[in-house]
Design a protein around this motif. Structure first.
Motif, PDB file in Angstrom:
ATOM      1  N   GLN A 186     -19.988   1.170  14.919  1.00 60.22           N
ATOM      2  CA  GLN A 186     -21.270   1.790  15.245  1.00 60.22           C
ATOM      3  C   GLN A 186     -22.271   1.625  14.111  1.00 60.22           C
ATOM      4  OE1 GLN A 186     -22.407   3.190  17.952  1.00 60.22           O
ATOM      5  NE2 GLN A 186     -20.758   4.120  19.144  1.00 60.22           N
ATOM      6  N   GLN A 187     -21.811   1.847  12.879  1.00 63.29           N
ATOM      7  CA  GLN A 187     -22.714   1.791  11.737  1.00 63.29           C
ATOM      8  C   GLN A 187     -23.264   0.382  11.528  1.00 63.29           C
ATOM      9  OE1 GLN A 187     -21.672   4.557   8.826  1.00 63.29           O
ATOM     10  NE2 GLN A 187     -22.547   3.443   7.087  1.00 63.29           N
ATOM     11  N   VAL A 188     -22.412  -0.634  11.655  1.00 60.16           N
ATOM     12  CA  VAL A 188     -22.854  -2.016  11.458  1.00 60.16           C
ATOM     13  C   VAL A 188     -23.777  -2.455  12.596  1.00 60.16           C
ATOM     14  CG1 VAL A 188     -22.079  -4.415  11.381  1.00 60.16           C
ATOM     15  CG2 VAL A 188     -20.916  -2.685  10.001  1.00 60.16           C
ATOM     16  N   LEU A 189     -23.461  -2.069  13.819  1.00 60.66           N
ATOM     17  CA  LEU A 189     -24.318  -2.423  14.951  1.00 60.66           C
ATOM     18  C   LEU A 189     -25.696  -1.770  14.840  1.00 60.66           C
ATOM     19  CD1 LEU A 189     -21.832  -2.316  17.959  1.00 60.66           C
ATOM     20  CD2 LEU A 189     -22.947  -4.333  16.990  1.00 60.66           C
ATOM     21  N   ASN A 190     -25.755  -0.651  14.113  1.00 59.88           N
ATOM     22  CA  ASN A 190     -27.029   0.021  13.884  1.00 59.88           C
ATOM     23  C   ASN A 190     -27.777  -0.540  12.680  1.00 59.88           C
ATOM     24  OD1 ASN A 190     -26.852   1.780  16.086  1.00 59.88           O
ATOM     25  ND2 ASN A 190     -25.685   3.296  14.930  1.00 59.88           N
ATOM     26  N   GLY A 191     -27.261  -1.652  12.138  1.00 56.49           N
ATOM     27  CA  GLY A 191     -27.943  -2.315  11.039  1.00 56.49           C
ATOM     28  C   GLY A 191     -27.494  -1.883   9.651  1.00 56.49           C
ATOM     29  N   GLY A 192     -26.442  -1.069   9.589  1.00 54.05           N
ATOM     30  CA  GLY A 192     -25.966  -0.589   8.301  1.00 54.05           C
ATOM     31  C   GLY A 192     -24.762  -1.363   7.793  1.00 54.05           C
ATOM     32  N   HIS A 193     -24.140  -0.817   6.757  1.00 52.82           N
ATOM     33  CA  HIS A 193     -22.915  -1.383   6.191  1.00 52.82           C
ATOM     34  C   HIS A 193     -21.845  -0.298   6.204  1.00 52.82           C
ATOM     35  CE1 HIS A 193     -25.935  -4.203   4.745  1.00 52.82           C
ATOM     36  NE2 HIS A 193     -24.974  -5.054   4.483  1.00 52.82           N
ATOM     37  N   TRP A 194     -20.584  -0.713   6.143  1.00 55.18           N
ATOM     38  CA  TRP A 194     -19.516   0.279   6.163  1.00 55.18           C
ATOM     39  C   TRP A 194     -18.378  -0.154   5.252  1.00 55.18           C
ATOM     40  CZ3 TRP A 194     -14.407   1.403   7.057  1.00 55.18           C
ATOM     41  CH2 TRP A 194     -14.089   2.753   7.285  1.00 55.18           C
ATOM     42  N   LEU A 195     -17.929   0.801   4.444  1.00 49.70           N
ATOM     43  CA  LEU A 195     -16.735   0.631   3.619  1.00 49.70           C
ATOM     44  C   LEU A 195     -15.873   1.868   3.780  1.00 49.70           C
ATOM     45  CD1 LEU A 195     -18.200  -0.748   0.243  1.00 49.70           C
ATOM     46  CD2 LEU A 195     -16.988  -2.043   2.004  1.00 49.70           C
ATOM     47  N   PRO A 196     -14.555   1.747   3.627  1.00 47.01           N
ATOM     48  CA  PRO A 196     -13.707   2.939   3.704  1.00 47.01           C
ATOM     49  C   PRO A 196     -14.115   3.933   2.625  1.00 47.01           C
ATOM     50  CG  PRO A 196     -12.483   1.024   2.875  1.00 47.01           C
ATOM     51  CD  PRO A 196     -13.784   0.520   3.375  1.00 47.01           C
ATOM     52  N   PRO A 197     -14.305   5.188   2.979  1.00 45.33           N
ATOM     53  CA  PRO A 197     -14.801   6.182   2.013  1.00 45.33           C
ATOM     54  C   PRO A 197     -13.996   6.248   0.718  1.00 45.33           C
ATOM     55  CG  PRO A 197     -14.829   7.081   4.230  1.00 45.33           C
ATOM     56  CD  PRO A 197     -14.124   5.761   4.329  1.00 45.33           C
ATOM     57  N   HIS A 198     -12.673   6.089   0.814  1.00 39.84           N
ATOM     58  CA  HIS A 198     -11.848   6.228  -0.379  1.00 39.84           C
ATOM     59  C   HIS A 198     -11.944   5.014  -1.307  1.00 39.84           C
ATOM     60  CE1 HIS A 198      -9.260   3.896   2.304  1.00 39.84           C
ATOM     61  NE2 HIS A 198      -8.495   3.568   1.274  1.00 39.84           N
ATOM     62  N   LEU A 199     -12.587   3.939  -0.852  1.00 42.53           N
ATOM     63  CA  LEU A 199     -12.717   2.742  -1.684  1.00 42.53           C
ATOM     64  C   LEU A 199     -14.166   2.423  -2.041  1.00 42.53           C
ATOM     65  CD1 LEU A 199     -10.183   0.397   0.169  1.00 42.53           C
ATOM     66  CD2 LEU A 199      -9.883   1.405  -2.100  1.00 42.53           C
ATOM     67  N   ALA A 200     -15.111   3.091  -1.396  1.00 42.77           N
ATOM     68  CA  ALA A 200     -16.523   2.751  -1.565  1.00 42.77           C
ATOM     69  C   ALA A 200     -16.981   2.867  -3.017  1.00 42.77           C
ATOM     70  CB  ALA A 200     -17.385   3.646  -0.673  1.00 42.77           C
ATOM     71  N   GLU A 201     -16.553   3.926  -3.713  1.00 47.90           N
ATOM     72  CA  GLU A 201     -16.997   4.125  -5.095  1.00 47.90           C
ATOM     73  C   GLU A 201     -16.450   3.030  -6.013  1.00 47.90           C
ATOM     74  OE1 GLU A 201     -16.838   7.575  -8.605  1.00 47.90           O
ATOM     75  OE2 GLU A 201     -16.326   8.075  -6.530  1.00 47.90           O
ATOM     76  N   ALA A 202     -15.172   2.671  -5.832  1.00 51.43           N
ATOM     77  CA  ALA A 202     -14.572   1.632  -6.671  1.00 51.43           C
ATOM     78  C   ALA A 202     -15.237   0.284  -6.430  1.00 51.43           C
ATOM     79  CB  ALA A 202     -13.077   1.539  -6.395  1.00 51.43           C
ATOM     80  N   VAL A 203     -15.572  -0.016  -5.172  1.00 48.53           N
ATOM     81  CA  VAL A 203     -16.235  -1.284  -4.859  1.00 48.53           C
ATOM     82  C   VAL A 203     -17.642  -1.301  -5.431  1.00 48.53           C
ATOM     83  CG1 VAL A 203     -17.088  -2.761  -3.000  1.00 48.53           C
ATOM     84  CG2 VAL A 203     -14.859  -1.645  -2.780  1.00 48.53           C
ATOM     85  N   ALA A 204     -18.357  -0.175  -5.317  1.00 49.61           N
ATOM     86  CA  ALA A 204     -19.731  -0.088  -5.809  1.00 49.61           C
ATOM     87  C   ALA A 204     -19.801  -0.270  -7.323  1.00 49.61           C
ATOM     88  CB  ALA A 204     -20.355   1.245  -5.415  1.00 49.61           C
ATOM     89  N   ALA A 205     -18.707   0.072  -8.019  1.00 51.76           N
ATOM     90  CA  ALA A 205     -18.689  -0.042  -9.480  1.00 51.76           C
ATOM     91  C   ALA A 205     -18.518  -1.490  -9.936  1.00 51.76           C
ATOM     92  CB  ALA A 205     -17.562   0.817 -10.054  1.00 51.76           C
ATOM     93  N   LEU A 206     -18.140  -2.383  -9.005  1.00 60.74           N
ATOM     94  CA  LEU A 206     -17.939  -3.785  -9.364  1.00 60.74           C
ATOM     95  C   LEU A 206     -19.235  -4.564  -9.152  1.00 60.74           C
ATOM     96  CD1 LEU A 206     -14.493  -4.377  -7.626  1.00 60.74           C
ATOM     97  CD2 LEU A 206     -14.894  -4.128 -10.080  1.00 60.74           C
TER      98      LEU A 206
END
Length: 219
Positions: free
Chosen positions: A117-137
Motif C-alpha cells: 500500500q505504501q509503495v503504491l501510494n508513492g512512498g517507500h517501505w522498510l521493515p521498522p526494526h531495520l529502518a534505523e540501521a539502514v538509514a545510518a548507512l
C-alpha cells in the motif's frame, strides 16, 4: 485497476505473497513469474503493471542483477524486493539500485500488505526494526554509478552481458539467443561502451559484483 507482478521461483511463497496482496488490495490484478525471463515477458505484455514484488534469487537473476536489469528496462515500474537477505548493508544496496522498499521473507501478511500500500501510494517501505540501521548507512557511490550504467543497456544487451559473464564465446551466445554472431559482436561493443569497460573480463566482474552470498552472510 491496480496490477501487481509476483516474481519468485518458490510456488508456496508466491502463494503467500498473492494472499497478502489480495487481502490488502481485493480488486487488484495479480500476475506471477518464476524466473527473470518471465518477468520481462510479463512486463512486455503488460507494461502498465504498477508494482513488482521481486525475489533476489531465482533463475536468471542472482543477487542484485535482476533488480538492476528491471530498473534499467522499466524505470517507471515500482519494485519491492522480497528476500531472506535482510542484512542492513544488503538493503542499502537494494535501495541504491532503485528499489522502492524491502520486505524480509519473515514479514507477516499485514506487513506485506502495508508495504504494498505504501509503495503504491508513492512512498517507500522498510521493515521498522531495520529502518534505523539502514538509514545510518550512506549510499554507496559504486552501486549508484553501476546502476546508472546498467540502466543504459537494452534488454537484449543485458542478456548478452549475462552470457558473456558466464564465459561464453560470441558464437555460443549467438546460438543461445538465436541471433547472428555479428549481432552479438555489435552488442558486445555497445556493452563495453555503456559500461565503460575495456574487455569481457571487466564486464563480467561488474556483473559479478551484484551477486550476494547465502542469506545471513554478506557476499
Amino acid at each position: 485497476m491496480t496490477s501487481l507482478l509476483i516474481a519468485d521461483d518458490h510456488p508456496l511463497f508466491r502463494a503467500a505473497l498473492r494472499l497478502a496482496a489480495s487481502e490488502s488490495l481485493p480488486e487488484c490484478e495479480l500476475k506471477e513469474a518464476a524466473d527473470l525471463a518471465a518477468v520481462f515477458d510479463a512486463l512486455q505484455a503488460a507494461p502498465d503493471i504498477d508494482l513488482v514484488l521481486l525475489d533476489l534469487h531465482m533463475p536468471g537473476s542472482h543477487g542484485l542483477s535482476g533488480l538492476a536489469a528491471l530498473r534499467g528496462q522499466y524505470p517507471g515500474v515500482a519494485v519491492l524486493v522480497v528476500s531472506a537477505h535482510d542484512e542492513p548493508q544488503v538493503i542499502r544496496r537494494v535501495l541504491d539500485h532503485g528499489a522502492a522498499g524491502f520486505i524480509p521473507k519473515s514479514a507477516s501478511p499485514g506487513e506485506i500488505g502495508e508495504a504494498i500500500q505504501q509503495v503504491l501510494n508513492g512512498g517507500h517501505w522498510l521493515p521498522p526494526h531495520l529502518a534505523e540501521a539502514v538509514a545510518a548507512l550512506p549510499a554507496d557511490r559504486t552501486d549508484t554509478d553501476l546502476a546508472s550504467r546498467l540502466a543504459r543497456l537494452t534488454e537484449q544487451q543485458y542478456r548478452v552481458l549475462t552470457l558473456l559473464a558466464q564465459g561464453m564465446l560470441n558464437k555460443q551466445i549467438a546460438d543461445r539467443l538465436n541471433i547472428q554472431e555479428r549481432t552479438v559482436k555489435a552488442h558486445v561493443t555497445a556493452i563495453f561502451e555503456k559500461l565503460k569497460v575495456r574487455n569481457r573480463t571487466q564486464a563480467g566482474m561488474l556483473l559479478k559484483s551484484l551477486e550476494l552470498g547465502e542469506p545471513g552472510r554478506l557476499a
